[in-house]
Design a protein around this motif. Structure first.
Motif, PDB file in Angstrom:
ATOM      1  N   ALA B 151       5.438  -0.390   0.052  1.00 22.16           N
ATOM      2  CA  ALA B 151       5.985  -1.547   0.755  1.00 22.16           C
ATOM      3  C   ALA B 151       6.796  -1.143   1.975  1.00 22.16           C
ATOM      4  O   ALA B 151       7.046  -1.968   2.859  1.00 22.16           O
ATOM      5  N   ASP B 152       7.217   0.101   2.025  1.00 22.79           N
ATOM      6  CA  ASP B 152       8.029   0.483   3.179  1.00 22.79           C
ATOM      7  C   ASP B 152       7.217   0.591   4.456  1.00 22.79           C
ATOM      8  O   ASP B 152       7.768   0.695   5.536  1.00 22.79           O
ATOM      9  N   SER B 153       5.881   0.543   4.323  1.00 27.15           N
ATOM     10  CA  SER B 153       5.114   0.551   5.561  1.00 27.15           C
ATOM     11  C   SER B 153       4.724  -0.862   5.985  1.00 27.15           C
ATOM     12  O   SER B 153       3.936  -1.042   6.898  1.00 27.15           O
ATOM     13  N   MET B 154       5.269  -1.860   5.303  1.00 25.32           N
ATOM     14  CA  MET B 154       5.055  -3.241   5.756  1.00 25.32           C
ATOM     15  C   MET B 154       5.997  -3.543   6.901  1.00 25.32           C
ATOM     16  O   MET B 154       7.113  -3.044   6.945  1.00 25.32           O
ATOM     17  N   THR B 155       5.542  -4.386   7.785  1.00 26.62           N
ATOM     18  CA  THR B 155       6.419  -4.724   8.909  1.00 26.62           C
ATOM     19  C   THR B 155       7.548  -5.623   8.424  1.00 26.62           C
ATOM     20  O   THR B 155       7.441  -6.277   7.387  1.00 26.62           O
TER      21      THR B 155
END
Lengths: 355, 364
Positions: B151-155
């Motif tokens: 999820a940390d690569s979601m904007t």
């Protein structure tokens, strides 16, 4: 007529000229008919691609050499069209996703999914999986690398990835931990000169050992470059003579001259002249980081011990800026200006001490 | 079973088969195919009880298995600590094979999940209602789970779009967010979830698991090789298992030694690091230049080099605290620059000249 580099490229793992130990291990790896995802890394011209092709050949037989070039187009969510060319055979597909620039994530997601979701039809006679070769993985954006992570696990059954890059520093650890890393070290000077000699023998030429050594040293341990240089020498003059001049690329000479100019005089006027020369280099598509390194190498020889440290620190600093920034010339020029300032100050202090 | 082995994506065959994956593959053909499964997938924990070392999460998930409710979850921790495995195992136990497809939506960074996907796919899935009874009449939890892996690569935008959805659909949907860095999850989302940190696995837990796999796979492994595995993996079980599998592939039937592991892990040999440190003592730029150039040509990664230099510097006796702090400061800068994509040679030279300066010309 093809170049020597292509003509004499080894085609099987047995025929590789150096890192034989590694070659036999690779052979063992594919003997079971399967291998994990690979991450092949090493400096350019060390034979990464050659090894990958050998590996594929070992795996699939000569069918992998029937290559075709295809144009694929992808559409980003924002409706931008990306064209990317792939080289593929029946068994593998090779892409350089960094060609797509910022939208490389889309390429990774779409391409690998389409390749990976199709099972091979005839599993009894063929391997169950296809291979996707991604080159220049270190140029991929972080986004694209993240996109790779789960894909690598998910489609393990139908698809193997071979990632190829110069340095693993820019590859995120998550990918690193999913691959078997294979380090391909650059060949040593001796190995290069041996290969040069054997290549020349195959061509029916006689290459003196001294010249082979000379070319090897000049090539910076880059085998591809050495072979190209050797071929250039052949065109220049044959039969070879041991003290023959090895032609350096003219841009390198140009760069050396530029460095000489910087050391000669430190003034705004000279800076302007240097700027023009740097522009000249950049317009000839010499990568800015290569220019920076070349400059540093030349400049550093003219410096005193203490000064060297400072210059290197500055070079590292400006090179980093250069990677982040947009326009290379600013950063190159900034480095030159900084160097001039340091150098001049050092000299003036030296003179002041004298009196 | 065949289908499971062929498409690695459907790791969700029934739990009965899971318990005895090796015994069910009696025919020779399926034994051959079994090779293609990476051990990390093969030895993924099948039920929550199998998850090693993460006691708090396991306790919470077990409660929910017994019938109580589940909060929204946020798992974070370094790679290879079992975040994804845990939630997948839990989901499988909760819903069983048949209902898995309808009750779980798994999205990870390889899927498109910009703001539009959150608005459409996630929302539609969340709005479906879920009954508390299985098709076969047994009770099951009356909610669906949306797993947002990595999820940390979601904007930030996409995360913001989740906020209201998370609350509004709390009757029927639970979210499970998985990430490496909790700081990249926006505050409003983090506060809506129960946070669980996954600790890097302790050495003995790692070792036990590795030994278990070694036993199952019938490979022999030196005692020192285990230590090497623990060294190189830094609490990352996936890394350790991958290395072990690669080593066993490389060596075939032979015993795996410590050198094999170091080789595969891409660790720079200790002699090289010693040599670099030694050259730093010599106060000669030319020698340093030559040594570093050599290592770059050998293909050693810059990141690995500075990591190992760091390990050496920190424990070094001859350097004072002040010198060490200056060097470490530079190390951090170099690390950041390398991550940004700067040139390895220049950065390592910058680091080593700093070290040289500190060793030879301190207090100037």
């Amino acid at each position: 007529m093809s170049l020597w580099v292509d003509k004499h490229r080894p085609t099987s793992l047995n025929k590789l000229d150096y890192h034989k130990d590694q070659a036999s291990r690779l052979k063992m790896l594919v003997q079971s008919g399967d291998f994990p995802h690979l991450l092949v890394y090493g400096p350019s011209g060390s034979g990464k691609k050659t090894r990958i092709m050998c590996l594929l050949r070992e795996l699939y037989g000569s069918g992998v050499e029937k290559l075709r070039i295809e144009q694929n187009s992808f559409t980003t969510p924002s409706n931008k069209k990306i064209e990317i060319s792939t080289i593929s055979s029946n068994y593998h597909i090779e892409v350089n996703p960094s060609d797509a620039g910022n939208s490389d994530r889309v390429v990774i997601q779409e391409l690998i999914k389409t390749v990976a979701q199709v099972n091979q039809l005839e599993t009894s006679t063929q391997k169950e999986f296809k291979v996707v070769v991604l080159t220049e993985v270190d140029r991929l954006t972080k986004d694209a690398q993240h996109a790779l992570r789960r894909t690598m696990e998910k489609y393990m059954a139908t698809c193997r990835l071979i990632l190829c890059c110069n340095s693993t520093s820019k590859v995120i650890p998550a990918i690193h931990s999913r691959c078997l890393g294979i380090r391909v070290a650059a060949p040593t000077i001796e190995e290069i000169s041996q290969i040069l000699q054997s290549t020349c023998k195959k061509e029916g030429l006689n290459l003196p050992l001294e010249l082979a050594k000379k070319i090897a040293v000049k090539s910076n341990r880059n085998l591809r470059r050495a072979l190209l240089m050797c071929e250039a020498c052949r065109v220049q003059q044959y039969p070879f003579s041991p003290d023959q001049e090895v032609a350096e690329p003219d841009w390198e000479l140009y760069l050396k001259e530029t460095a000489g100019m910087i050391v000669q005089q430190q003034s705004p006027k000279r800076l302007l002249e240097v700027r023009a020369r740097l522009y000249e280099l950049l317009t000839h598509c010499i990568p800015p980081d290569v220019i920076m390194k070349g400059l540093l190498q030349e400049l550093i020889t003219n410096c005193d011990g203490q000064l060297k440290t400072e210059v290197v620190q500055n070079a590292a600093f400006f090179e980093h800026r250069l990677q982040l920034g947009q326009k290379a010339i600013y950063h190159l020029e900034a480095f030159v200006a900084k160097f001039m300032a340091i150098y001049k100050r050092f000299f003036e202090e030296g003179i002041a001490d004298l009196f | 079973m065949q289908a499971f082995l062929k498409t690695g994506s459907s790791k969700l065959s029934t739990s009965k088969e899971k318990v005895t994956p090796s015994s069910s593959s009696s025919s020779k053909e399926s034994k051959d195919k079994r090779k293609h499964v990476p051990w990390v997938e093969k030895y993924r924990p099948r039920c929550v009880d199998d998850v090693a070392y993460q006691d708090e999460v396991v306790a919470v998930l077990k409660k929910s298995l017994e019938g109580s409710d589940l909060p929204n979850l946020l798992f974070y921790g370094s790679p290879g600590t079992g975040k994804t495995s845990t939630i997948l195992a839990a989901a499988r136990e909760l819903f069983g094979h048949e209902m898995y497809k309808t009750r779980i939506l798994e999205l990870n960074a390889s899927d498109e999940r910009g703001i539009s996907v959150v608005r459409e796919k996630v929302k539609t899935f969340a709005q479906q209602s879920a009954s508390g009874i299985r098709p076969d009449g047994k009770p099951c939890p009356p909610f669906k789970i949306i797993i947002l892996d990595e999820a940390d690569s979601m904007t930030g935008d996409a995360q913001s779009a989740l906020r209201r959805t998370m609350e509004k659909e709390s009757k029927t949907t639970r979210f499970c967010l998985i990430c490496n860095y909790v700081s990249r999850i926006i505050e409003p989302i983090a506060s809506r979830c129960a946070k669980f940190r996954f600790k890097p696995l302790a050495e003995d837990v790692l070792k036990k698991r590795l030994r278990y796999i070694c036993g199952k796979e019938e490979i022999t492994c030196e005692e020192e090789a285990f230590t090497a595995l623990l060294d190189t993996s830094e609490g990352d079980l996936r890394k350790a298992i991958t290395h072990l599998q690669s080593a066993s592939r490389f060596k075939g039937e032979e015993t795996i030694t410590k050198d094999d592991i170091y080789d595969i892990a891409g660790v720079v040999p200790a002699e090289v690091i010693d040599q670099i440190i030694k050259v730093c003592h010599s106060d000669s730029y030319e020698k340093l230049d030559k040594t570093i150039m050599e290592q770059i040509f050998n293909g050693h990664s810059g990141m690995q080099l500075i990591n190992q230099i760091h390990d050496k510097i920190v424990v070094s006796d001859e350097l004072g605290d002040k010198q060490k702090s200056i060097i470490c400061d530079k190390l951090a800068i170099v690390d950041k620059y390398l991550m940004d994509g700067a040139d390895e040679y220049l950065q390592i030279m910058a680091l080593c000249t700093t070290i040289m300066q500190q060793i030879c010309h301190a207090d100037k």
